[in-house]
Design a protein around this motif. Structure first.
Motif, PDB file in Angstrom:
ATOM      1  N   THR A 141      -3.257  -0.407   4.036  1.00  8.60           N
ATOM      2  CA  THR A 141      -3.662  -1.170   5.216  1.00  8.60           C
ATOM      3  C   THR A 141      -2.775  -0.873   6.418  1.00  8.60           C
ATOM      4  O   THR A 141      -2.972  -1.445   7.489  1.00  8.60           O
ATOM      5  CB  THR A 141      -3.588  -2.684   4.915  1.00  8.60           C
ATOM      6  OG1 THR A 141      -2.240  -3.038   4.569  1.00  8.60           O
ATOM      7  CG2 THR A 141      -4.525  -3.063   3.778  1.00  8.60           C
ATOM      8  N   ILE A 147       0.240   3.312   2.947  1.00 13.80           N
ATOM      9  CA  ILE A 147       0.430   2.242   1.982  1.00 13.80           C
ATOM     10  C   ILE A 147       1.724   1.498   2.308  1.00 13.80           C
ATOM     11  O   ILE A 147       2.754   2.109   2.596  1.00 13.80           O
ATOM     12  CB  ILE A 147       0.506   2.799   0.547  1.00 13.80           C
ATOM     13  CG1 ILE A 147      -0.807   3.507   0.190  1.00 13.80           C
ATOM     14  CG2 ILE A 147       0.789   1.700  -0.466  1.00 13.80           C
ATOM     15  CD1 ILE A 147      -0.754   4.238  -1.133  1.00 13.80           C
ATOM     16  N   ASP A 151       0.779  -3.767   0.053  1.00 14.81           N
ATOM     17  CA  ASP A 151      -0.429  -3.193  -0.555  1.00 14.81           C
ATOM     18  C   ASP A 151      -0.223  -2.972  -2.050  1.00 14.81           C
ATOM     19  O   ASP A 151      -1.118  -3.226  -2.862  1.00 14.81           O
ATOM     20  CB  ASP A 151      -0.785  -1.868   0.121  1.00 14.81           C
ATOM     21  CG  ASP A 151      -1.210  -2.062   1.571  1.00 14.81           C
ATOM     22  OD1 ASP A 151      -1.698  -3.155   1.890  1.00 14.81           O
ATOM     23  OD2 ASP A 151      -1.041  -1.127   2.364  1.00 14.81           O
ATOM     24  N   HIS A 155      -2.211  -4.936  -4.931  1.00 14.55           N
ATOM     25  CA  HIS A 155      -2.982  -4.174  -5.925  1.00 14.55           C
ATOM     26  C   HIS A 155      -2.578  -4.592  -7.333  1.00 14.55           C
ATOM     27  O   HIS A 155      -3.426  -4.748  -8.213  1.00 14.55           O
ATOM     28  CB  HIS A 155      -2.747  -2.675  -5.734  1.00 14.55           C
ATOM     29  CG  HIS A 155      -3.476  -1.818  -6.742  1.00 14.55           C
ATOM     30  ND1 HIS A 155      -4.798  -1.452  -6.582  1.00 14.55           N
ATOM     31  CD2 HIS A 155      -3.080  -1.288  -7.929  1.00 14.55           C
ATOM     32  CE1 HIS A 155      -5.174  -0.730  -7.630  1.00 14.55           C
ATOM     33  NE2 HIS A 155      -4.147  -0.612  -8.451  1.00 14.55           N
TER      34      HIS A 155
END
Length: 404
Positions: A141, A147, A151, A155
């Motif tokens: 993002t 990354i 992030d 995840h």
């Protein structure tokens, strides 16, 4: 003209910080007051902004590095953008043209994602290595699809799809090691210190929430129309606790060495859960606040906590704390003190239960209340009296409004 970018001046209570994310890279164009870097301390995330239009000419402190107050973290070039940024802009324009051509040809444009671990910032590479997550699996993002550490954490937190089997051999026992954030480490230290350095005791009671719920139901629409704020339960608890603190000053006091400090003001901290951990912003002078001001204050703090925008000043001080485990379904718990405060009130889930009322059994919405307190400072009589006062004010909310 070259300019030094320095870390903010940290308050005395903050020793140092960690570079969390570089939002801009060397040579990348940046506008005045645009956020270029986040620095994570053990209390808040501080933003570093660009002093003018230009670009970074050098990054001195990388992601994951520790920085001290007012330490130089980067070099900034005002005015013209470097050749690297110009090249990047040309490449971005080419990608836009390629996407447009694909769309015209009837193909959906492809979003480029960072595939190589070596392309990532040092802190991100470390996070990927420790979690065992492939860079190609993470949706970046950051600028240009880069990354960030967040992030990787997001995840990892995603639940695996029920239809997708885990790629683990049968019988294999999997472990993942993830470093604590500075905030989580600080919270852990404070909680451990509270349990080891105080004579903590918890007393319980229960409150019939029916009167408050009926009042809220009757006036919530008019209240929102008048004040632009939703009428919740927390404002009733804040006002009830404020009145109870007036009657029992020891619960509003703190211990400083061999001295007892009685506070002539009422600053109530409201525990808020965020993705980074538990934070406790403080409502100042709650005795002077009306219900709308309390609700708006809590709403603004919740939004800031979610976005990581709380300032150190907003979380400093406080003479008493309220925490609501009921939002997560907790029926009963023993909250831990928030030193140097000597008491904390725990709210819990509202649950209908059969209760004896005037010799009859009624189904009422009941909530357990828990008051943890430092027995060195507060005697059981005062603690129980405080909790009973809160209970009575909530069960007869007219007393709060009429100051009875």
């Amino acid at each position: 003209m070259a300019t030094e970018i320095k870390a903010p001046v940290f308050p005395e209570s903050v020793a140092d910080g960690t570079i969390a994310t570089w939002h801009k890279q060397v040579g990348e164009a940046v506008s005045r007051d645009e956020v270029i870097c986040d620095i994570e301390t053990d209390k808040v995330v501080l933003e570093v902004v660009a002093p003018a239009d230009g670009s970074l000419s050098a990054i001195i402190k990388n992601e994951g590095d520790t920085v001290l107050s007012n330490e130089v973290i980067a070099q900034f070039e005002e005015g013209a953008v470097s050749g690297a940024a110009q090249t990047q802009a040309v490449q971005s324009e080419e990608k836009v043209e390629q996407a447009a051509a694909q769309t015209q040809a009837g193909n959906a444009p492809v979003v480029e994602r960072a595939q190589s671990v070596s392309d990532q910032a040092p802190a991100v590479r470390k996070a990927l290595s420790e979690t065992g997550i492939a860079a190609s699996d993470v949706e970046g993002t950051g600028r240009g699809g880069r990354i960030t550490k967040e992030d990787v954490a997001n995840h990892q937190a995603k639940p695996a799809a029920s239809a997708t089997p885990l790629s683990v051999a049968v019988g294999e026992r999997v472990e993942k090691r993830v470093p604590m954030t500075r905030l989580r480490k600080r919270v852990a230290e404070r909680l451990l210190s509270a349990t080891q350095s105080t004579a903590m005791l918890t007393t319980f009671n229960e409150v019939n929430m029916k009167p408050v719920m009926e009042m809220r139901k009757q006036y919530k629409d008019a209240f929102e129309k008048r004040h632009g704020a939703r009428l919740g339960f927390m404002s009733f608890f804040v006002k009830a606790c404020t009145e109870a603190l007036k009657r029992y000053p020891a619960v509003n006091a703190s211990i400083d060495g061999d001295d007892i400090v009685y506070h002539g003001f009422y600053d109530i901290g409201v525990a808020v859960s965020s993705e980074r951990g538990l934070v406790v912003p403080v409502l100042r002078d709650t005795d002077r606040m009306n219900y709308a001001e309390v609700e708006n204050g809590i709403r603004d703090y919740a939004a800031k906590a979610r976005d990581g925008k709380l300032s150190i000043e907003e979380m400093t001080g406080g003479t008493f704390t309220i925490t609501n485990g009921g939002t997560f379904g907790s029926l009963l718990s023993t909250p831990i003190l928030n030193p140097p405060q000597t008491a904390i009130l725990g709210m819990h889930k509202i649950q209908e239960r059969p209760m004896a009322v005037n010799g009859q059994v009624e189904i009422l919405p009941m909530m357990y209340l828990a008051l943890s307190y430092d027995h060195r400072m507060i005697d059981g009589k005062e603690a129980v009296g405080f909790l009973v006062t809160v209970k009575e004010l909530l069960e007869e909310p007219a007393k709060l409004i009429l100051d009875l």
